[in-house]
Design an enzyme around this catalytic site. Sequence first.
Site, short mmCIF file in Angstrom:
data_model
loop_
_atom_site.label_atom_id
_atom_site.label_comp_id
_atom_site.label_asym_id
_atom_site.label_seq_id
_atom_site.Cartn_x
_atom_site.Cartn_y
_atom_site.Cartn_z
N LEU A 356 35.70 19.25 35.71
CA LEU A 356 36.58 18.39 34.92
C LEU A 356 37.84 19.13 34.53
O LEU A 356 38.91 18.55 34.38
CB LEU A 356 35.88 17.93 33.64
CG LEU A 356 34.74 16.94 33.79
CD1 LEU A 356 34.02 16.78 32.47
CD2 LEU A 356 35.26 15.61 34.28
N GLY A 357 37.71 20.42 34.35
CA GLY A 357 38.88 21.18 33.95
C GLY A 357 38.50 22.59 33.60
O GLY A 357 37.33 22.97 33.60
N GLY A 359 39.33 25.41 30.67
CA GLY A 359 40.02 25.70 29.41
C GLY A 359 40.04 27.18 29.16
O GLY A 359 39.66 27.98 30.02
N GLY A 360 40.47 27.54 27.97
CA GLY A 360 40.56 28.94 27.62
C GLY A 360 39.21 29.64 27.63
O GLY A 360 39.12 30.84 27.83
N PHE A 361 38.13 28.88 27.43
CA PHE A 361 36.83 29.52 27.30
C PHE A 361 35.98 29.43 28.56
O PHE A 361 34.94 30.04 28.65
CB PHE A 361 36.07 28.91 26.13
CG PHE A 361 36.76 29.14 24.83
CD1 PHE A 361 36.74 30.40 24.25
CD2 PHE A 361 37.45 28.13 24.21
CE1 PHE A 361 37.40 30.62 23.06
CE2 PHE A 361 38.11 28.36 23.02
CZ PHE A 361 38.10 29.60 22.44
N GLY A 362 36.39 28.62 29.50
CA GLY A 362 35.61 28.53 30.72
C GLY A 362 35.75 27.18 31.38
O GLY A 362 36.49 26.31 30.92
N VAL A 364 34.68 23.46 32.76
CA VAL A 364 33.91 22.33 32.25
C VAL A 364 33.54 21.42 33.42
O VAL A 364 34.39 21.07 34.24
CB VAL A 364 34.73 21.51 31.23
CG1 VAL A 364 33.84 20.45 30.59
CG2 VAL A 364 35.29 22.41 30.15
N LYS A 379 30.06 22.99 29.52
CA LYS A 379 31.08 24.03 29.50
C LYS A 379 30.40 25.37 29.74
O LYS A 379 29.43 25.71 29.05
CB LYS A 379 31.78 24.01 28.14
CG LYS A 379 32.76 25.15 27.97
CD LYS A 379 33.67 24.91 26.80
CE LYS A 379 34.72 23.88 27.12
NZ LYS A 379 35.99 24.09 26.47
N ASP A 475 41.52 26.03 16.98
CA ASP A 475 42.31 25.85 18.20
C ASP A 475 42.66 24.37 18.41
O ASP A 475 42.37 23.78 19.44
CB ASP A 475 41.54 26.41 19.41
CG ASP A 475 42.46 26.77 20.57
OD1 ASP A 475 43.70 26.71 20.38
OD2 ASP A 475 41.96 27.09 21.66
#
Length: 668
Positions: A356-357, A359-362, A364, A379, A475
């Site tokens: 799906l995408g 992000g900053g943390f990993g 998804v 995630k 965030d």
Amino acid sequence: MATLLRALHFLILLYVSNILLSFAQDENQFIYNGFKQAKLHLDGTAVIHSNGLLQLTNISYQQVGRAFYQFPIKFNTTSPTLTSSLSFSTNFVFAMVPQVQNFSGHGIAFTISPTRDFTHATANKYMGIFNSSNNGLPGNHILAIELDTAENLEFGDIDKNHVGIDVNGMKSVESAPARYFTDKEGKNISLELMSGNPMHLWIDYNEAEKLLNVTLAPTRIPKPSRPLLSRHINLSQILLESMYVGFSSATGQLASYNYILGWSFNQSGPSQSLEISRLPPLPRQGKGAKVPGPEIITSLIAVALVLITVTGAAYILRRNKYEEIREDWEEEYGTHRFSYKSLHKATKGFKDTELLGEGGFGKVYMGILASSNVQIAVKRVSHDSKQGMKEFVAEIVTMGKLRHRNLVQLLGYCRRRGELLLVYDYMPNGSLDKFLFSNKNPNLNWFQRFRIIRGVAAGLLYLHEEWEQVVLHRDVKASNVLLDAELNGRLGDFGLARLYDHGTNPQTTHVVGTVGYLAPEFSRTGRATTCSDVFAFGAFMLEVACGRRPIELQAQGVILVDWVSECWRREAILDASDPRLEGNYMVEEMKLVLKIGLFCSHAMPTARPSMRQVMQLLDGDADLPKVPHDSAFGPFASSESSDFMTFPFTPSSAPSMCTTDSILKSGR
Ligand SMILES: *[C@@H]1O[C@H](CO)[C@@H](O)[C@H](O)[C@H]1NC(C)=O
Ligand SMILES: *[C@@H]1O[C@H](CO)[C@@H](O)[C@H](O)[C@H]1NC(C)=O
Ligand SMILES: *[C@@H]1O[C@H](CO)[C@@H](O)[C@H](O)[C@H]1NC(C)=O
Ligand SMILES: *[C@@H]1O[C@H](CO)[C@@H](O)[C@H](O)[C@H]1NC(C)=O
Ligand SMILES: CC(=O)N[C@H]1CO[C@H](CO)[C@@H](O)[C@@H]1O
């Protein structure tokens, strides 16, 4: 000879104890440590396994399973020759094993009813004892103690994990979240009814005191000294002379295997204690089938031996694939823990097409849980340090308890070596920044944007002030706001930034957040507070209203706040509105959003409004203070440049407070 005598001795003992046993099981007192020879009347999906386990429901939907003691019990008699009273005492051990973690049937109700005939009662929320037309009627003469694992708002349910006292209907006269009191620690400890673990429930009613006590505990500890529920109730108005006692359990759109392992009942004194070690074991999780006969078992063993050898090799090869880390301390988080295998399956092996995408943390991934067809987002967060993991998982479980219309619900987690998997509700419309900044998605109109801003403000207010502890988001930004099917804004990733606080050296200030949303004091000190969240929320509001990112690097580093406050100073704040809206907006709302955005961006933390004030302003319950057009706003505005305004909303005697989060300090 001695052996013979001993055998005889044993036989006699056996005989005598059998007599005593049958003697004990008279009509107003019985004890079943397992239900092998129990005198029960079963109906619906209820069955007794060959090991004596009573299974009320399986995982078929919209079903009812009931088991009642065969004989009626004399309760409320006016005849002076009979000694039967209203007092009774019972205890039983039950277990509820969900079909899928976090999703359950409707629970179990211990029921005292004038009849065993429930042909008109319905499954689902009526638990197989009432229906929509007789629910709540005094003519029912039914007392039920519900172990309720579904939240029905129409019955005033407090959550989906509670114990309640029901009189003639499903709306409890009293209820409490499942928990027990320990004398040793002097506090209540929460229990998850739907954890799959056996639990013990005691129900005691004393006619003289007119007090009904309900006590819950895990099976490994004795009866707690304090009951979970204690309620004055006049049973003489409810119970009739002849009553049946038993259990009813129902499934609905979701289902679980619900079991009773043992049951003891007494009308003349406290019910006998069950022998926990003698209770039948539960089937292996998920296997609700009956145990097969001995012939079949023999051939099964032969086949199994062959299979084990063959699959053993394959298993070792595959083990790495599904390997995960589980530790003892995680046991209490039973239902929050997803197996890696189920997540692997749900996301088709974390295939790129399901991505799906990132992000900053990993990354998804989107997934569908095989057993329930529920859509989820998974995630994958890489996390190397073992240190802090325990606290972090405790926090995740706490976050799972946060429930708000404008938050993305966290369903649970899974751990592997070097990574952590977080399972969330799936949001079909993706993240807000895709709508704001991509040409592929249709543009959002002002009505939708204002609703999203309001929703996110409500979500953040809940985290800051309305939940039992202060939770910082850390965030807030457009890419962390997700849109559900109705395009409501929901905040995701709350609290995740803390992951990087755990296990890192506290001496090195490690700033997590996104450039452009970082409050100046946070960049300096690395200490997040409610005020730094408000700063980020201000940047987010401006972003949505202006359709521009907080810092636009392409355009020679335009800082959005500076530009909006420039427009403000020129007394042309509407110039800052998103040109793609083509002027189609409510002028007052647009002005309001831009101005609140500026207030939130104030360089001085305590000069910013609190989220509650932001909410009041957005709802029109408070007016914006009049501020001269030459006021200084923005993270880089210095206090000398002009008269430095504090947010005039709070009386100067009570400035806004910047609170840091309390989640760790107060424990779970
Ligand atoms: C509800 O149950 C009662 C009996 O208790 C029955 O008379 C009635 O018809 C039922 N109503 C419905 C809607 O099933
Ligand atoms: C119910 O609990 C109260 C409070 O702990 C206690 O005083 C009372 O004796 C209990 N009654 C029964 C019937 O267990
Ligand atoms: C524990 O739970 C009981 C019963 O639900 C409640 O009355 C009591 O206040 C709680 N005690 C503490 C210390 O939370
Ligand atoms: C309980 O109910 C019965 C029957 O209605 C009544 O006679 C009795 O006085 C009640 N007891 C109390 C303590 O309210
Ligand atoms: C604007 C938009 O894309 N809306 C979609 C949001 O998600 C629902 C459910 O998937 C769709 O039906 C909408 O078209």
